[in-house]
Design a protein around this motif. Structure first.
Motif, PDB file in Angstrom:
ATOM      1  N   LYS A 114      -8.007   4.534  -6.746  1.00  0.00           N
ATOM      2  CA  LYS A 114      -6.980   5.514  -6.384  1.00  0.00           C
ATOM      3  C   LYS A 114      -7.403   6.270  -5.133  1.00  0.00           C
ATOM      4  CE  LYS A 114      -4.337   9.475  -8.079  1.00  0.00           C
ATOM      5  NZ  LYS A 114      -4.054  10.354  -9.217  1.00  0.00           N
ATOM      6  N   LEU A 115      -8.686   6.640  -5.070  1.00  0.00           N
ATOM      7  CA  LEU A 115      -9.214   7.323  -3.888  1.00  0.00           C
ATOM      8  C   LEU A 115      -9.034   6.446  -2.649  1.00  0.00           C
ATOM      9  CD1 LEU A 115     -10.783   9.587  -2.468  1.00  0.00           C
ATOM     10  CD2 LEU A 115     -12.886   8.417  -3.153  1.00  0.00           C
ATOM     11  N   SER A 116      -9.328   5.165  -2.779  1.00  0.00           N
ATOM     12  CA  SER A 116      -9.188   4.235  -1.666  1.00  0.00           C
ATOM     13  C   SER A 116      -7.753   4.214  -1.146  1.00  0.00           C
ATOM     14  CB  SER A 116      -9.620   2.834  -2.101  1.00  0.00           C
ATOM     15  OG  SER A 116      -9.429   1.907  -1.068  1.00  0.00           O
ATOM     16  N   CYS A 117      -6.784   4.223  -2.059  1.00  0.00           N
ATOM     17  CA  CYS A 117      -5.367   4.248  -1.662  1.00  0.00           C
ATOM     18  C   CYS A 117      -5.038   5.532  -0.894  1.00  0.00           C
ATOM     19  CB  CYS A 117      -4.467   4.122  -2.882  1.00  0.00           C
ATOM     20  SG  CYS A 117      -4.499   2.493  -3.645  1.00  0.00           S
ATOM     21  N   ILE A 118      -5.582   6.654  -1.340  1.00  0.00           N
ATOM     22  CA  ILE A 118      -5.351   7.937  -0.656  1.00  0.00           C
ATOM     23  C   ILE A 118      -5.948   7.898   0.743  1.00  0.00           C
ATOM     24  CG2 ILE A 118      -6.026  10.382  -0.626  1.00  0.00           C
ATOM     25  CD1 ILE A 118      -5.772  10.310  -3.714  1.00  0.00           C
ATOM     26  N   LEU A 119      -7.179   7.371   0.845  1.00  0.00           N
ATOM     27  CA  LEU A 119      -7.888   7.394   2.123  1.00  0.00           C
ATOM     28  C   LEU A 119      -7.335   6.399   3.138  1.00  0.00           C
ATOM     29  CD1 LEU A 119     -11.540   7.940   0.871  1.00  0.00           C
ATOM     30  CD2 LEU A 119      -9.980   9.624   1.891  1.00  0.00           C
ATOM     31  N   GLU A 120      -6.436   5.532   2.722  1.00  0.00           N
ATOM     32  CA  GLU A 120      -5.779   4.647   3.684  1.00  0.00           C
ATOM     33  C   GLU A 120      -4.872   5.435   4.614  1.00  0.00           C
ATOM     34  OE1 GLU A 120      -3.829   1.256   2.011  1.00  0.00           O
ATOM     35  OE2 GLU A 120      -5.632   0.606   0.976  1.00  0.00           O
ATOM     36  N   ASN A 121      -4.352   6.569   4.156  1.00  0.00           N
ATOM     37  CA  ASN A 121      -3.441   7.381   4.961  1.00  0.00           C
ATOM     38  C   ASN A 121      -3.994   8.745   5.334  1.00  0.00           C
ATOM     39  OD1 ASN A 121      -1.280   5.461   4.878  1.00  0.00           O
ATOM     40  ND2 ASN A 121      -0.964   6.047   2.750  1.00  0.00           N
ATOM     41  N   ASP A 122      -4.920   9.257   4.539  1.00  0.00           N
ATOM     42  CA  ASP A 122      -5.467  10.591   4.765  1.00  0.00           C
ATOM     43  C   ASP A 122      -6.930  10.489   5.196  1.00  0.00           C
ATOM     44  OD1 ASP A 122      -3.027  11.526   3.849  1.00  0.00           O
ATOM     45  OD2 ASP A 122      -3.750  11.904   1.825  1.00  0.00           O
TER      46      ASP A 122
END
Length: 165
Positions: A114-122
């Motif tokens: 989930k963190l990885s998905c967030i860090l793709e944009n943020d």
């Protein structure tokens, strides 16, 4: 549409992760990153003082949190300096004038996937931990406490140090 974007749905908690070929670290909890405690700035800190504190303590960014515990956003050294130099903020202005108020939060129990998905944009996510707070009259409420700030570099460092290959 973002509603048919699986990564957006996962990031916002509407869909459990459905990736078929997950990396070995995908389901590990965020708490395993062993993040250091963040430097927190109160909203009344001036831009000048924020710059001094961040430089002195060796931080690029810090969450801005009201004394009530409300997370107001994130201040970065580069944005603060740029805003002051561009004239859109003064050294004497409160740091809230240069605070990013759009940010993602993630819990200690959430997955690195989930963190990885967030860090793709943020560029970062604020790691929060919910704590029940009770008052003298018996009422209680959940309060979010800032536990850390995590960046893509933190995730990459964890993965490379613990690579299962």
């Amino acid at each position: 549409s973002k509603f048919v974007n699986d990564k957006w749905m996962i990031k916002n908690g509407f869909l459990n992760d459905i990736q078929e070929h997950k990396p070995w670290w995908w389901n590990i909890k965020v708490q395993k990153l062993n993040l250091s405690a963040p430097l927190i700035l109160l909203p009344e800190v001036s831009c000048q003082k924020a710059i001094e504190i961040l430089q002195e303590k060796g931080y690029d960014q810090a969450p801005v949190v009201a004394e009530s515990g409300l997370i107001l956003g994130m201040v970065t050294l580069s944005n603060t300096l740029t805003s002051v130099l561009a004239g859109s903020a003064e050294f004497s202005d409160p740091v809230t004038k240069v605070t990013y108020d759009q940010f993602s939060k993630i819990g200690l129990e959430d997955s690195l996937g989930k963190l990885s998905c967030i860090l793709e944009n943020d560029h970062f996510a604020i790691v929060v931990h919910e704590q029940m707070q009770c008052s003298g009259n018996g009422s209680s409420f959940m309060k979010q406490m800032v536990f850390g700030v995590v960046t893509a570099m933190d995730l990459l460092t964890f993965v490379s140090r613990n690579d299962k290959k």
